[in-house]
Design a protein around this motif. Structure first.
Motif, mmCIF file in Angstrom:
data_model
loop_
_atom_site.group_PDB
_atom_site.id
_atom_site.type_symbol
_atom_site.label_atom_id
_atom_site.label_comp_id
_atom_site.label_asym_id
_atom_site.label_seq_id
_atom_site.Cartn_x
_atom_site.Cartn_y
_atom_site.Cartn_z
ATOM 1 N N PRO A 23 0.812 -1.223 0.000
ATOM 2 C CA PRO A 23 0.000 0.000 0.000
ATOM 3 C C PRO A 23 0.840 1.265 0.000
ATOM 4 N N LEU A 24 0.355 2.269 -0.737
ATOM 5 C CA LEU A 24 1.012 3.567 -0.823
ATOM 6 C C LEU A 24 0.103 4.651 -0.269
ATOM 7 N N GLN A 25 0.714 5.761 0.147
ATOM 8 C CA GLN A 25 -0.079 6.890 0.618
ATOM 9 C C GLN A 25 -0.842 7.485 -0.559
ATOM 10 N N GLY A 26 -2.148 7.558 -0.437
ATOM 11 C CA GLY A 26 -2.982 8.004 -1.536
ATOM 12 C C GLY A 26 -3.312 9.486 -1.486
ATOM 13 N N VAL A 27 -3.887 9.965 -2.587
ATOM 14 C CA VAL A 27 -4.375 11.339 -2.709
ATOM 15 C C VAL A 27 -5.876 11.256 -2.981
ATOM 16 N N PHE A 28 -6.678 11.870 -2.111
ATOM 17 C CA PHE A 28 -8.119 11.654 -2.211
ATOM 18 C C PHE A 28 -8.924 12.931 -2.425
ATOM 19 N N SER A 29 -8.240 14.039 -2.651
ATOM 20 C CA SER A 29 -8.927 15.264 -3.046
ATOM 21 C C SER A 29 -8.005 16.039 -3.976
ATOM 22 N N PRO A 30 -8.547 16.759 -4.954
ATOM 23 C CA PRO A 30 -7.673 17.506 -5.875
ATOM 24 C C PRO A 30 -6.879 18.608 -5.181
ATOM 25 N N GLU A 31 -7.448 19.224 -4.159
ATOM 26 C CA GLU A 31 -6.697 20.254 -3.436
ATOM 27 C C GLU A 31 -5.463 19.638 -2.765
ATOM 28 N N GLU A 32 -5.633 18.450 -2.222
ATOM 29 C CA GLU A 32 -4.506 17.723 -1.628
ATOM 30 C C GLU A 32 -3.484 17.378 -2.701
ATOM 31 N N GLY A 33 -3.978 17.016 -3.884
ATOM 32 C CA GLY A 33 -3.097 16.633 -4.969
ATOM 33 C C GLY A 33 -2.270 17.769 -5.523
ATOM 34 N N MET A 34 -2.720 19.013 -5.323
ATOM 35 C CA MET A 34 -2.001 20.177 -5.836
ATOM 36 C C MET A 34 -0.875 20.626 -4.908
ATOM 37 N N LYS A 35 -0.812 20.055 -3.715
ATOM 38 C CA LYS A 35 0.244 20.441 -2.781
ATOM 39 C C LYS A 35 1.606 19.965 -3.277
ATOM 40 N N SER A 36 2.613 20.733 -2.956
ATOM 41 C CA SER A 36 3.950 20.437 -3.460
ATOM 42 C C SER A 36 4.499 19.111 -2.944
#
Length: 938
Positions: A289-302
């Motif tokens: 398992p890997l740390q996921g991204v579950f919101s686009p705002e979270e995904g835009m973080k550096s």
């Protein structure tokens, strides 16, 4: 005999020894071949399997066969007698209550159970009787009208015989839809209705995690299970392990990494579906398992984990016009707002399904519902690593689609299975599999800032839009583009700065869905317009008239609109209709408040943005005298087969009833492109008209040469060609009449091919320019990112319960600019369906996930509108002819856009509560009511 039960089906007795644990639905379909009862969910949530048991409507998937001893069962197959439709079926056909057709048999049987007990039901009794039967297409209104009509017919038939109704079939008329009879009788036309001898069944093992490395897959245990013939993984794909209409990076089988829980990792092929399902448990996958991204705002973080190596921001679209900063500096008012719209499931009632086999010559044939068989052919052939010509994709009617069947789910796997085993393979997703695998309407967050002057002129708009693209690109790029270019609504605004982003997450991919990115921003933009009107104490119609797009005005992308822009006319029509109904508005009951809201929207017709947009069509008469219309367009229930036939009939003169339509078959039809962007009436319509003109000329030249008669001297009938005067002798002419078979023979004798083909290319469009400001040396046409637009305005009247927060939509008035209405009845029904879908979007629907894991895992949890939620609907067609075929444009998508914002504004009008995060659940409204000072006027 012990453990033997006996029951009747459509008057025939059946004795079953040891019925076991199977359901009535499985028995009807798999054992008796009675395929009219459809399997939409297998959980009793959709009603597509409704039959009548001892006089009561029952969902066959919920009834165990062992409980039916002594029962009398009626199915759709027993309804029509000697080829004559039952009055209920006939009413469904004539009222336009049949669209995709997947729910229709269940609806008809539920209606029959009602009318068998009550021949004079009220509207509320009809809605109550149908509340377990979902329809995603029609909005229920036509169905309710059909049940009322059937009741009147059945009751009236006791007194007098019915007169035969004559249906007109020309342009602007509403003939019976081409596919209505097959659908209303429950014929086996859908992919899951297809059965072959020695057919294998396939089941996919889906990912156990939303984001994980795949270290190994061990299928040895599955091979040992009963009935298992083959297990396939990524290692077995001969060609490209990827698909996608624009970017083929979504894996057919996940190999090194899974990016969402709908990623398949393996396929089991077994003798039965149950055996394949059981064997899935014996495949061992070693995940990390890997740390996921579950919101686009979270995904835009550096510091966000990268879902794809090129970064999480999949697309950024900019719209720039004028000087925004300067305009805001001189604005009298500035209105800001942040809005979110939810991820939404298409909820087509037919789960994805396909059947594949290999012909003797090596051609791989796939029968499936899709929104573009040629696109599917390319993706299947690429995975199989064979020439496209060796793959044939045959369209089976889609039991709903709404954009969700533009890309494959099981089709490539099915073809792989047929190639590896040499046997026919069927794959049909369960509802749960469909929910997690399929694309969704994008979740979007929108920040808006509007500047306006005191006289109501909006002079500046700034917006930032962030969309959840999900795990793979799918069609997110054009969706994000659409959210940007129509992001300010149907208004001429001189100063604009809009940024629209699509961001990868570990959620299901965001894809095409009715409205295609225009739906989300219509909510945000229209709430802003409502706020501005209230701030300026201005009528909501007036502010839209001041700013509305019209001929000669430019969109925010700089496109100057033509005379076919009828937006202001839609405003006027809704305003007049609302004024009429205000006089008869009901008075709210105790603790309830009534409010009215207005909203508008617009959307493109066709692909646009510089893409080549074309479609082909052919018309031919064969040796048997059959007249074929062959089109690449997909009829998903919206009626393209019907309107294209109307066009073919109008141009050729051959009667509408004479045409047999073949659509979306790569071996028989010219590519019509994907059925999307409300484009088929316009694009394929022009192609059909072109083919019809050519065939008409072929026939005209033939008859001049063979019998010496010109067009004025003959006419077409349902049986052939009637010669109005005597011509030269020809053996194929008898009593001044030539059958279509005779016409073919006449053509063959003269070495004339009675077939015409035509490929139409839409007007040129251009890419979005860096700036929308008109420049002196740039021709205005260079700003045309689309060749046509459609406009919609709606008014919503709602009643809100102050104690519970519940909202009841009392009435929706909708005016649609569509060019010319080719089939008016179908246009009204499309409007009604879009409105009810929009009600669900505004008030209840939401596809929920927690850390990428599905919470909304069945149809019931989706909270789709049912018959009991249908308001009164007044639909108005605004016809301003365009340069489309016979003046038509399109209309299927844009009506959904105005409904939710109109409802939300109406809720505010009633209560002072503005819900800025859809859906407007009763909990959100109750929370807002806590802070309301009831001294305000509503």
């Amino acid at each position: 005999m012990e453990n033997t039960i006996s029951f009747g089906i459509n008057g025939k007795r059946y004795d079953i020894h040891k019925p076991g644990d199977i359901t009535l639905l499985k028995y009807l379909r798999d054992y008796q071949g009675l395929l009219g009862a459809k399997n939409g969910c297998n959980q009793g949530h959709c009603g597509t399997c409704t039959v009548i048991v001892d006089g009561k409507a029952k969902r066959a998937c919920l009834i165990k066969l062992s409980k039916l001893d002594g029962a009398n069962i009626e199915t759709i197959e027993g309804l029509s007698k000697d080829g004559k439709l039952h009055p209920i079926q006939d009413a469904f056909v004539k009222e336009g209550a049949v669209q995709c057709g997947f729910c229709t048999p269940g609806m008809v049987m539920a209606a029959k159970a009602l009318l068998d007990a009550n021949l004079n039901p009220s509207d509320e009794e009809i809605k109550e009787a149908l509340k377990f039967n979902i329809c995603r297409c029609t909005g229920y209104a036509a169905i309710i009208r059909a049940v009322k009509k059937a009741a009147a017919v059945i009751y009236g038939s006791l007194k007098e015989s019915l007169k035969t109704e004559i249906t007109k079939t020309g342009i602007g008329e509403s003939p019976v839809k081409k596919d209505a009879f097959a659908k209303v009788t429950g014929r086996p036309i859908f992919a899951d209705d297809i059965y072959f001898k020695d057919m294998l069944h396939g089941k996919l093992l889906l990912s156990a995690y939303p984001f994980a490395k795949v270290n190994s897959i061990d299928a040895a245990g599955a091979f040992k299970q009963p009935g298992v013939v083959k297990v396939l993984t990524a290692m077995d794909i001969p060609g490209r392990n990827g698909f996608g209409l624009l970017n083929p990076h979504q894996p057919v089988f996940a190999q090194d990494v899974v990016r969402y829980m709908g990623d398949p990792v393996a396929l089991i092929l077994a003798e039965t579906e149950e055996q394949a399902e059981t064997a899935l448990k014996y495949i061992k996958v070693d995940y990390e398992p890997l740390q996921g991204v579950f919101s686009p705002e979270e995904g835009m973080k550096s510091d966000a984990p990268l879902i794809h190596k090129d970064g999480n921001v999949m697309k950024h679209v900019k719209v720039r016009r004028g000087d925004v900063d300067r305009a805001f500096a001189r604005a009298d008012i500035i209105i800001e707002g942040t809005y979110t719209t939810p991820m939404v499931e298409h909820a087509y009632l037919e789960p994805e399904s396909a059947v594949a086999w290999v012909e003797e010559d090596g051609t791989v044939v796939v029968m499936t519902a899709s929104q573009g068989s040629y696109a599917f052919r390319e993706m299947i052939s690429s995975a199989l690593d064979i020439a496209e010509e060796k793959v044939r994709v045959i369209y089976t009617p889609a039991g709903g689609a709404f954009g969700g069947k533009e890309e494959p789910t099981v089709q490539i796997h099915c073809a792989l299975g047929a190639v590896y085993t040499g046997r026919p393979v069927k794959m049909t997703l369960t509802r749960q599999e469909s929910l997690i695998m399929s694309t969704k309407r994008h979740w979007e967050k929108m920040y808006y800032r509007h500047g306006a002057t005191r006289d109501g002129r909006v002079i500046a708009v700034e917006a930032k839009i962030i969309a959840d693209a999900g795990a793979y690109e799918s069609l997110s790029q054009p969706v994000v583009f659409r959210s940007a270019v129509v992001g300010a609504g149907p208004y001429d605004i001189p100063n604009v700065k809009i940024d629209s982003y699509g961001v990868y997450t570990n959620n299901p991919p965001g894809g095409a869905f009715r409205g295609f990115g225009s739906t989300q921003v219509a909510f945000g933009a229209e709430q802003q317009m409502d706020k501005i009107a209230r701030c300026l104490d201005m009528d909501p119609f007036e502010i839209r008239k001041i700013n509305g797009l019209k001929e000669g005005r430019a969109t925010i992308t700089g496109q100057v609109l033509k005379k076919d822009c009828a937006y202001l006319k839609t405003l006027e029509e809704v305003e007049k209709a609302l004024a009429r109904c205000k006089e008869s508005l009901p008075k709210p009951g105790p603790g309830k408040r009534i409010g009215i809201g207005i909203a508008s929207s617009y959307k493109n017709v066709g692909l646009g943005a510089g893409k080549r947009d074309r479609a082909g069509a052919s018309i031919e008469i064969d040796s048997k005298g059959t007249v074929y219309l062959k089109v690449g367009a997909t009829d998903m229930g919206q009626g393209s087969d019907t309107v294209l036939t109307q066009m073919a009939s109008e141009v050729t003169g051959i009667p509408y009833e004479e045409f047999t339509v073949i659509s979306n078959d790569t071996a028989q039809t010219i590519d019509g492109g994907v059925t999307t962007a409300s484009r088929q009436t316009y694009i394929s319509g022009h192609a059909v008209a072109g083919a019809a003109r050519e065939l008409r000329k072929i026939i005209s030249d033939l008859l001049i040469d063979t019998v010496g008669l010109r067009e004025r001297d003959y006419e077409f009938s349902n049986d052939g060609v009637i010669l109005k005067k005597k011509g030269k002798f020809n053996a194929n002419v008898e009593n001044n009449f030539i059958t279509y078979k005779g016409l073919y023979a006449m053509a063959a004798e003269n070495k004339v091919n009675l077939k015409a083909e035509y490929i139409y290319t839409a007007p040129t469009t251009y890419s979005l320019r860096e700036r929308a400001d008109h420049q002196a040396k740039v021709p205005l046409e260079k700003y045309n990112i689309h060749f046509a637009y459609c406009f919609n305005t709606q008014a919503a009247i709602v009643e809100v319960d102050e104690k519970t927060g519940e909202v009841k939509v009392l009435k929706i008035i909708a005016a649609q600019d569509l060019g010319r209405a080719i089939h008016p009845q179908n246009c009204h029904c499309q409007l009604e369906g879009a409105i009810v879908m929009g009600i669900g979007y505004g008030l209840s629907e939401e596809f929920k996930l927690v850390d990428g894991k599905m919470v909304t895992d069945n149809l019931a949890k989706l909270k789709l509108p049912k018959s009991i939620h249908v308001p009164e609907m007044e639909t108005i067609l605004v016809e301003e002819e365009s340069d489309g075929p016979f003046g038509a444009k399109g209309m299927g998508e844009v009506p959904i856009n105005s409904t939710a914002p109109a409802i939300i504004s109406a809720i505010y009008d009633a209560t002072g509560v503005r819900v800025e995060n859809l859906p407007a659940s009763k909990e959100k409204i109750l929370e807002g009511l806590k802070n309301i000072n009831w001294g305000h006027s509503s």
